[in-house]
Design an enzyme around this catalytic site. Structure first.
Site, PDB file in Angstrom:
ATOM      1  N   ASP A 127       0.836  -1.185   0.000  1.00 16.58           N
ATOM      2  CA  ASP A 127       0.000   0.000   0.000  1.00 16.58           C
ATOM      3  C   ASP A 127       0.879   1.245   0.000  1.00 16.58           C
ATOM      4  O   ASP A 127       1.924   1.280   0.648  1.00 16.58           O
ATOM      5  CB  ASP A 127      -0.850   0.016   1.276  1.00 16.58           C
ATOM      6  CG  ASP A 127      -2.333  -0.024   0.971  1.00 16.58           C
ATOM      7  OD1 ASP A 127      -2.738   0.682   0.037  1.00 16.58           O
ATOM      8  OD2 ASP A 127      -3.073  -0.728   1.668  1.00 16.58           O
ATOM      9  N   ASP A 229      -3.623   4.488  -2.328  1.00 18.19           N
ATOM     10  CA  ASP A 229      -4.914   4.700  -1.687  1.00 18.19           C
ATOM     11  C   ASP A 229      -5.461   6.093  -1.971  1.00 18.19           C
ATOM     12  O   ASP A 229      -4.713   7.071  -1.992  1.00 18.19           O
ATOM     13  CB  ASP A 229      -4.740   4.517  -0.178  1.00 18.19           C
ATOM     14  CG  ASP A 229      -6.013   4.742   0.590  1.00 18.19           C
ATOM     15  OD1 ASP A 229      -6.835   3.830   0.642  1.00 18.19           O
ATOM     16  OD2 ASP A 229      -6.176   5.853   1.134  1.00 18.19           O
ATOM     17  N   GLU A 283      -8.132   0.900  -8.283  1.00 20.77           N
ATOM     18  CA  GLU A 283      -9.174   0.535  -7.325  1.00 20.77           C
ATOM     19  C   GLU A 283     -10.111   1.729  -7.189  1.00 20.77           C
ATOM     20  O   GLU A 283      -9.724   2.795  -6.720  1.00 20.77           O
ATOM     21  CB  GLU A 283      -8.573   0.178  -5.972  1.00 20.77           C
ATOM     22  CG  GLU A 283      -9.630  -0.290  -4.980  1.00 20.77           C
ATOM     23  CD  GLU A 283      -9.013  -0.775  -3.692  1.00 20.77           C
ATOM     24  OE1 GLU A 283      -9.725  -1.436  -2.934  1.00 20.77           O
ATOM     25  OE2 GLU A 283      -7.839  -0.475  -3.445  1.00 20.77           O
ATOM     26  N   HIS A 349     -10.013  -4.494   3.828  1.00 17.82           N
ATOM     27  CA  HIS A 349      -9.806  -3.932   5.163  1.00 17.82           C
ATOM     28  C   HIS A 349     -10.777  -2.806   5.487  1.00 17.82           C
ATOM     29  O   HIS A 349     -10.878  -2.399   6.647  1.00 17.82           O
ATOM     30  CB  HIS A 349      -8.373  -3.409   5.275  1.00 17.82           C
ATOM     31  CG  HIS A 349      -8.110  -2.236   4.383  1.00 17.82           C
ATOM     32  ND1 HIS A 349      -8.061  -2.343   3.021  1.00 17.82           N
ATOM     33  CD2 HIS A 349      -7.912  -0.929   4.662  1.00 17.82           C
ATOM     34  CE1 HIS A 349      -7.834  -1.158   2.487  1.00 17.82           C
ATOM     35  NE2 HIS A 349      -7.742  -0.271   3.473  1.00 17.82           N
ATOM     36  N   ASP A 350     -11.473  -2.295   4.487  1.00 20.35           N
ATOM     37  CA  ASP A 350     -12.426  -1.215   4.709  1.00 20.35           C
ATOM     38  C   ASP A 350     -13.865  -1.712   4.780  1.00 20.35           C
ATOM     39  O   ASP A 350     -14.796  -0.906   4.727  1.00 20.35           O
ATOM     40  CB  ASP A 350     -12.317  -0.177   3.587  1.00 20.35           C
ATOM     41  CG  ASP A 350     -11.127   0.739   3.760  1.00 20.35           C
ATOM     42  OD1 ASP A 350     -10.844   1.116   4.919  1.00 20.35           O
ATOM     43  OD2 ASP A 350     -10.466   1.069   2.760  1.00 20.35           O
TER      44      ASP A 350
END
Length: 573
Positions: A127, A229, A283, A349-350
């Site tokens: 990440d 991200d 993403e 993870h979210d």
């Protein structure tokens, strides 16, 4: 967090021998890419395995479980942030992009981790958060110190003498206000997320150069990819015009795909992707299919793969409709049937836990529905992404008090609701279903204290059901969720039709069963999934009495179109 991310993987370590992986399926399959055939496994490092007993997962803990990860059959590990950070948002607030957070270990530990992965033929994706940094990053320390600082333009500032800046919504701020007044220079800085996450100014070419240099630093160390991200929010109109009144409800509409985003991505492709023989994954896909294609179509020289949120956003605390689920995934497949490539995922993870959101986590149906959902992920066209613990059928934690939670966004929203006289009980009920801390509880390795995750006090509570749901209990059970997950990955890898084959929805209006075929080079596979806790019939227009059962989550298919509760069956036709 809503975000656009990028992944790119080095081809230095071969994923599979593509020529010999499945000779029959390989005939006349054009456009084969290892990243299309890969299965991605996401590891949340803080919660995976603690090696030193401080209650926090770490790199040595992951190293100790590399053989387990290899045994799953996955090809890529996506690792959440491990960089130096004050940890305001679990590492998504980075203070030093070239160092390792002390909670997780050292750079030497990292070097051992990547070496161990590569020896096992596993690629490592990291990440990277570059929509914003930590307010403790040296860039921001310099930026806030003086209006004349060379770092001033690294961030977005609004001088107070101009008045109150136009409203911008913050996802994490207690007041939902994305502008924070800063005394030293009598100005406001922009933060789409928490106050400790000031947004970087991508309009500044020096910021872009800094980021590209960071990416090259890690690529030169041998990593195989990054996930950037929140990048769909990186491009801003720096005139900061007034936005309509629905901004707070529809912020993606106004924040995503801002001015020059495609220019930034083409520059990133030129400076990084092209030089390291890498692949890029988006993403988040903007606000339309056109946005998505503009990101990933092969002639754009930007990215290669779309990761759209429409599917994962379907599940709500009051349930969801399978007809909606089918429509969304069918629509996205159709839009990318001829160009571009998709990711297939239902958890990360979210999100809260997969089986709680999309299946049935009751004792009677948890295993069956977990297997059914794994079948869906591994039989759709696109690259599957699986989140650690879902292979065990891990469930939501059942937290009932605000003290149970650690998630910054949820804690701030709780304070916002409390401060504005809102419905606290309703919020806690919603958090019990949807809070992302549900997906961040420690991995359940065995039935010993703290599920074998740590010998200390875990940073967040272990799910109480760990004595029943854990890796050790499932390892030697041939019918376990874990071993079914392994079988599904094996089935996908042995049948390229499940990767590249044409997708055709069957029985479109059936509210209970999701049925579809995959077809390639004369080979045809039928998938039937019962999404309910009752028997349900699939009306597929063809008989299956002579079909070959490839896998069934009950252990033995009945070779009829009458499906048992949460039954998943895959047939070769």
């Amino acid at each position: 967090m809503f975000f656009l991310s990028l992944m790119y993987f080095s081809c230095q370590y071969p994923l599979t021998n593509e020529k010999n992986n499945n000779p029959k399926d390989s005939i006349a399959v054009s456009g084969r890419k290892w990243w299309k055939e890969a299965v991605v496994y996401q590891v949340y490092p803080r919660s995976f395995k603690d090696a030193n007993g401080d209650g926090i997962g770490d790199l040595k803990g992951i190293i100790s479980k590399l053989d387990y990860i290899k045994s799953l059959g996955v090809d890529v590990v996506w690792l959440n942030p491990i960089y130096s950070s004050p940890n305001d948002d679990n590492g998504y607030d980075i203070s030093d992009y070239r160092n390792i957070m002390s909670d997780f270990g050292t750079m030497e530990d990292f070097d051992r981790l990547i070496s161990g992965m590569h020896k096992r033929g596993i690629r490592l994706v990291m990440d990277l958060v570059v929509n914003h940094s930590s307010d403790e990053h040296e860039w921001f320390r310099q930026s806030r110190g003086s209006r004349s600082s060379p770092y001033r333009n690294y961030y977005h500032w609004w001088n107070a003498e101009k008045g109150i800046p136009p409203h911008r919504y913050s996802l994490f701020d207690i007041n939902h206000d994305a502008w924070k007044y800063d005394t030293p220079t009598n100005a406001y800085y922009l933060h789409y997320f928490s106050r400790k996450q000031p947004d970087l100014n991508w309009e500044n070419p020096q910021v872009r150069k800094e980021v590209f240099d960071i990416m090259k630093f890690w690529a030169d160390k041998g990593i195989d990819g990054f996930r950037l991200d929140a990048f769909q929010f990186a491009a801003k109109d720096t005139a900061f015009p007034e936005f309509p009144n629905d901004l707070d409800r529809n912020f993606v509409k106004y924040y995503a795909m801002g001015p020059h985003l495609h220019d930034y991505l083409r520059e990133m492709n030129k400076e990084v992707f092209s030089k390291y023989d890498v692949m890029s994954v988006a993403e988040g896909a903007g606000n339309s299919f056109q946005d998505a294609h503009d990101l990933v179509d092969s002639d754009r020289k930007e990215l290669n793969m779309a990761y759209a949120f429409d599917g994962v956003d379907i599940a709500k605390s009051n349930g969801y409709k399978l007809l909606h689920f089918k429509e969304v995934f069918t629509r996205w497949d159709s839009a990318f049937a001829d160009d571009g490539w998709l990711s297939i995922f239902l958890a990360n993870h979210d999100q809260a836990r997969l089986v709680t959101r999309f299946g049935n986590d009751s004792p009677a149906f948890r295993e069956l529905s977990s297997k059914m959902l794994a079948t869906f992920l591994m039989t759709m066209r696109g690259t599957p992404y699986c989140y650690n613990g879902d292979e065990l059928g891990m469930t939501n934690a059942g937290f009932s008090k605000i003290e149970d939670y650690r998630d910054k966004a949820s804690l701030n929203e709780y304070m916002h609701v409390k401060n504005t006289g809102g419905n606290i009980a309703g919020l806690l009920k919603e958090m019990q279903f949807s809070c992302r801390d549900n997906g961040r509880t420690p991995f359940q390795w065995d039935s010993s204290i703290n599920a074998g995750f740590t010998t200390g006090k875990p940073w967040i509570a272990v799910n109480p059901n760990y004595k029943i749901i854990n890796e050790a209990a499932q390892e030697n059970d041939t019918n376990s969720c874990l071993n079914y997950f392994r079988k599904m990955i094996k089935l996908r890898k042995e049948n390229l039709v499940l990767v590249y084959g044409k997708y055709q929805l069957l029985d479109k209006d059936n509210p209970n069963v999701y049925a579809y075929t995959r077809e390639l080079n004369g080979k045809k596979i039928l998938v039937m999934l019962n999404f309910t806790n009752n028997s349900a019939r699939a009306n597929i227009g063809t008989g299956i009495s002579h079909a070959k059962t490839l896998i069934d989550n009950y252990g033995e298919a009945s070779n009829t179109t009458e499906l048992r509760p949460y039954e998943a069956v895959v047939y070769g036709l």
